[in-house]
Design an enzyme around this catalytic site. Structure first.
Site, PDB file in Angstrom:
ATOM      1  N   ASP A 347      35.759  27.018 -21.628  1.00 51.41           N
ATOM      2  CA  ASP A 347      34.533  26.552 -20.989  1.00 51.41           C
ATOM      3  C   ASP A 347      33.589  27.737 -20.823  1.00 51.41           C
ATOM      4  O   ASP A 347      34.022  28.827 -20.429  1.00 51.41           O
ATOM      5  CB  ASP A 347      34.846  25.934 -19.622  1.00 51.41           C
ATOM      6  CG  ASP A 347      33.634  25.255 -19.022  1.00 51.41           C
ATOM      7  OD1 ASP A 347      33.377  24.090 -19.358  1.00 51.41           O
ATOM      8  OD2 ASP A 347      32.945  25.910 -18.212  1.00 51.41           O
ATOM      9  N   LEU A 348      32.299  27.542 -21.136  1.00 50.69           N
ATOM     10  CA  LEU A 348      31.342  28.647 -21.073  1.00 50.69           C
ATOM     11  C   LEU A 348      30.882  28.886 -19.642  1.00 50.69           C
ATOM     12  O   LEU A 348      30.531  27.942 -18.923  1.00 50.69           O
ATOM     13  CB  LEU A 348      30.125  28.348 -21.964  1.00 50.69           C
ATOM     14  CG  LEU A 348      30.406  28.146 -23.460  1.00 50.69           C
ATOM     15  CD1 LEU A 348      29.098  27.891 -24.213  1.00 50.69           C
ATOM     16  CD2 LEU A 348      31.133  29.338 -24.053  1.00 50.69           C
ATOM     17  N   ASP A 390      29.801  22.050 -22.668  1.00 48.63           N
ATOM     18  CA  ASP A 390      30.087  23.423 -23.101  1.00 48.63           C
ATOM     19  C   ASP A 390      31.590  23.656 -23.152  1.00 48.63           C
ATOM     20  O   ASP A 390      32.067  24.773 -22.942  1.00 48.63           O
ATOM     21  CB  ASP A 390      29.418  24.434 -22.164  1.00 48.63           C
ATOM     22  CG  ASP A 390      29.871  24.265 -20.717  1.00 48.63           C
ATOM     23  OD1 ASP A 390      30.454  23.210 -20.402  1.00 48.63           O
ATOM     24  OD2 ASP A 390      29.652  25.196 -19.913  1.00 48.63           O
TER      25      ASP A 390
END
Length: 477
Positions: A347-348, A390
Site C-alpha cells: 500500500d502506498l 493504491d
C-alpha cells in the site's frame, strides 16, 4: 431475414445501376438509322404498299433519327434532357405506329397488341410516357388510316378506328396511373432497405446472394473481405468452392443458425468467418442470402473483453480476479512440489496527499509509474497485480520467507524514488505485508488476508514491511 435481404439487395442493385440516358438514346438513334436503311432495302418486298410509301417511311426514320441525335447532343441541363426524352418518345411512337399501320394488311388485333406494347414501353421511360405514347400513337393511327384510304384505296372501318383510338387512350391512361404508383412503391422500398444494407456494409457484414449455387450479388463489405470486385461477379467460383464449412456446415447451411466457415478469398487464402444462410421464399427457387462476418473481428473483441475483465484498465496489471486464479494455481503447484509461495501486499504511503495536492491526474501518473516499477522487478513466474486504489500485490512462487523479505526491502527503497509529475518530483512511500504458503495459509483467500493484516501492521508502525504472525500479530523480522 433471407426474404428481406433478397428484396433489399434487388432494390439496391437496381438503384446502383444508373442508366446513362445519353448513351441509350445515342444507341437507339443508331438503330433508327439502321431501320431506315432496312426499310428502303427490304420494304419493296411488301406487297400491300408501293415504292413511294416505302421511301417516305425510310426518309421519316432517317430524319427522326438525325433529329433525336441532335436533340441529345445539345442537351446540357436536366430540362434539356427531359425535353429530349419526350421528343424521342414521340418520334419513336409515331414511327412505330406508322410502320405498323402501313405494312399491316389491315388494322387487326396484332397491330392493336403491338400498339399496347409500345404504349407500355413509353410508360417505363418516364413518368407520363404512357399517356404521351397513347396520344402519339392515336394521332399517327388517324393520319395513316386517312392516308391508306385516300392514297392507297384501302378503306377503313369507322367503328374499328374508334375502337382502336379508345383502346389506345384507355391503355395509356391506365398505365399512366399504375406505373407511377409502382415506381413510388419501389422508391419507398429503396428508402427503407438501402440504409439497412448500408449499415451492414459499414459494420463489415458481408452480404452475398446466390442462385443455383452461384453468386449473383455481393456488397462492398464482401469485396473488402475477399478482394473480389463487381467485375469478378460473373466469373466468381461456385459456392461449394467459395464457402467452405466445418462438420456442421451441411446442417447449418439450410438456415438452422449461425455457423463457422471459411471463405476463399480472391488470392486463394481462406478467411475465418461467422456465417448465416437464409433461403428465399418458396417461389424464389434456390435463391439464398448469406451474411458473413470476419471471425477475427469477433475474436479480437472477445480478447479485448477478456483483457478488460482480467486486467486493471489504468495500469494494465492483472486485477483481483486474475490474481486469485494465478495464486490458486501457484498454490496447487507448490503443494505438489513442496515449495513455498510468498505474497507481498503493498500500500502506498502519502498517496492521498498527492491526490489532494496535485489532483487525480497526478495520482494516476504515480500509480502507472509504480506499476511499471513493480513489473520491471518480476521474474517470468511472478505476478504483480493491482487490487484497487493504491493497493498492489506481488506473488512470488518458489520464494521462501527470506527471499520475500529481501524483495520487500528492495521494493521500499525502489518505490520511494521520486516520480516525475508534469516535470515536478513527487514522492510516496510503501507499507508491505508478507505472507508465505504454507506457513500463513493454505488457500488463496487465507493467504491474501494474512498479507493484508501484515500490511496494515506495517502502515500503523510508519511504513516498511512486516511478516504475518498468527499468534503474536505482526513483528518485524
Amino acid at each position: 431475414m433471407g426474404q428481406l435481404s433478397a428484396t433489399a439487395i434487388g432494390i439496391a442493385d437496381r438503384g446502383a445501376a444508373r442508366v446513362d440516358h445519353r448513351r441509350v438514346e445515342t444507341a437507339i438513334g443508331g438503330l433508327r438509322l439502321a431501320a431506315a436503311a432496312g426499310i428502303l432495302v427490304l420494304g419493296q418486298m411488301v406487297p400491300n404498299v408501293g415504292p413511294v410509301f416505302v421511301v417516305v417511311l425510310g426518309v421519316f426514320f432517317a430524319g427522326y433519327g438525325l433529329l433525336v441525335l441532335l436533340a441529345w447532343a445539345r442537351a446540357r441541363t436536366e430540362t434539356d434532357r427531359e425535353l429530349a426524352s419526350r421528343f424521342s418518345l414521340a418520334a419513336d411512337i409515331s414511327l412505330v405506329g406508322f410502320a405498323l399501320f402501313v405494312f399491316a394488311p389491315d388494322p387487326s388485333w396484332t397491330v392493336y397488341a403491338s400498339g399496347f406494347l409500345v404504349i407500355a414501353s413509353g410508360g417505363i421511360r418516364f413518368r407520363s410516357g404512357a399517356l404521351l405514347a397513347a396520344a402519339s400513337l392515336s394521332l399517327t393511327y388517324v393520319v395513316v388510316m386517312g392516308f391508306r384510304d385516300a392514297a392507297l384505296g384501302i378503306p377503313s372501318s369507322a367503328p374499328l378506328v374508334i375502337l382502336h383510338l379508345v383502346g389506345y387512350l384507355t391503355a395509356g391512361t391506365l398505365l399512366n396511373a399504375v406505373l407511377p404508383e409502382l415506381d413510388a412503391l419501389r422508391e419507398r422500398e429503396h428508402d427503407t432497405y438501402e440504409p439497412i444494407l448500408q449499415a451492414q456494409a459499414d459494420a463489415g457484414e458481408a452480404v452475398l446472394m446466390t442462385e443455383a449455387g452461384r453468386p449473383t450479388y455481393w456488397n462492398k463489405a464482401f469485396e473488402s473481405l475477399t478482394g473480389y470486385t463487381q467485375d469478378d461477379l460473373a466469373e466468381a467460383p461456385a459456392m461449394s468452392d467459395l464457402v467452405v464449412g466445418d462438420d456442421s456446415f451441411a446442417m447449418a447451411a439450410v438456415g438452422d443458425g449461425p455457423f463457422h466457415a471459411h471463405v476463399r478469398a480472391r488470392d486463394g487464402n481462406l478467411i475465418d468467418v461467422d456465417a448465416t444462410r437464409r433461403p428465399g421464399p418458396a417461389n424464389d427457387g434456390d435463391r439464398c442470402v448469406w451474411l458473413l462476418r470476419d471471425a477475427s473481428v469477433r475474436q479480437r473483441a472477445e480478447a479485448e473483453l477478456r483483457e478488460r475483465a482480467l486486467h486493471d484498465p489504468l495500469t494494465g496489471l492483472p486485477n483481483r480476479a486474475l490474481l486469485h486464479d494465478r495464486l490458486t494455481s501457484a498454490i496447487a503447484v507448490a503443494q505438489r512440489q513442496d515449495t513455498p509461495v510468498s505474497l507481498l501486499m503493498l500500500d502506498l504511503d502519502g498517496f492521498k496527499a498527492v491526490n489532494d495536492t496535485w489532483g487525480h491526474h497526478a495520482g494516476d501518473m504515480v500509480l502507472v509509474e509504480i506499476a511499471a516499477r513493480l513489473s520491471g522487478t518480476l521474474r517470468d513466474s511472478d505476478t504483480a497485480a493491482r487490487l484497487g486504489g493504491d493497493e498492489f500485490v506481488l506473488m512470488l512462487p518458489a520464494t521462501p520467507l527470506l527471499g520475500a523479505i529481501e524483495a520487500s526491502r528492495a521494493l521500499v527503497d525502489f518505490i520511494v524514488a521520486p516520480v516525475a509529475v508534469d516535470g515536478k518530483p513527487v514522492t510516496v512511500g510503501a507499507s508491505i505485508g508478507i505472507a508465505v504458503f504454507p506457513n500463513h495459509g493454505r488457500d488463496a483467500e487465507v493467504l491474501l488476508a494474512a498479507a493484508d493484516s501484515a500490511m496494515y501492521a506495517a502502515k500503523r508502525s510508519g511504513g516498511g514491511y512486516r511478516t504475518f504472525q498468527a499468534h503474536l500479530g505482526t513483528t518485524q523480522p
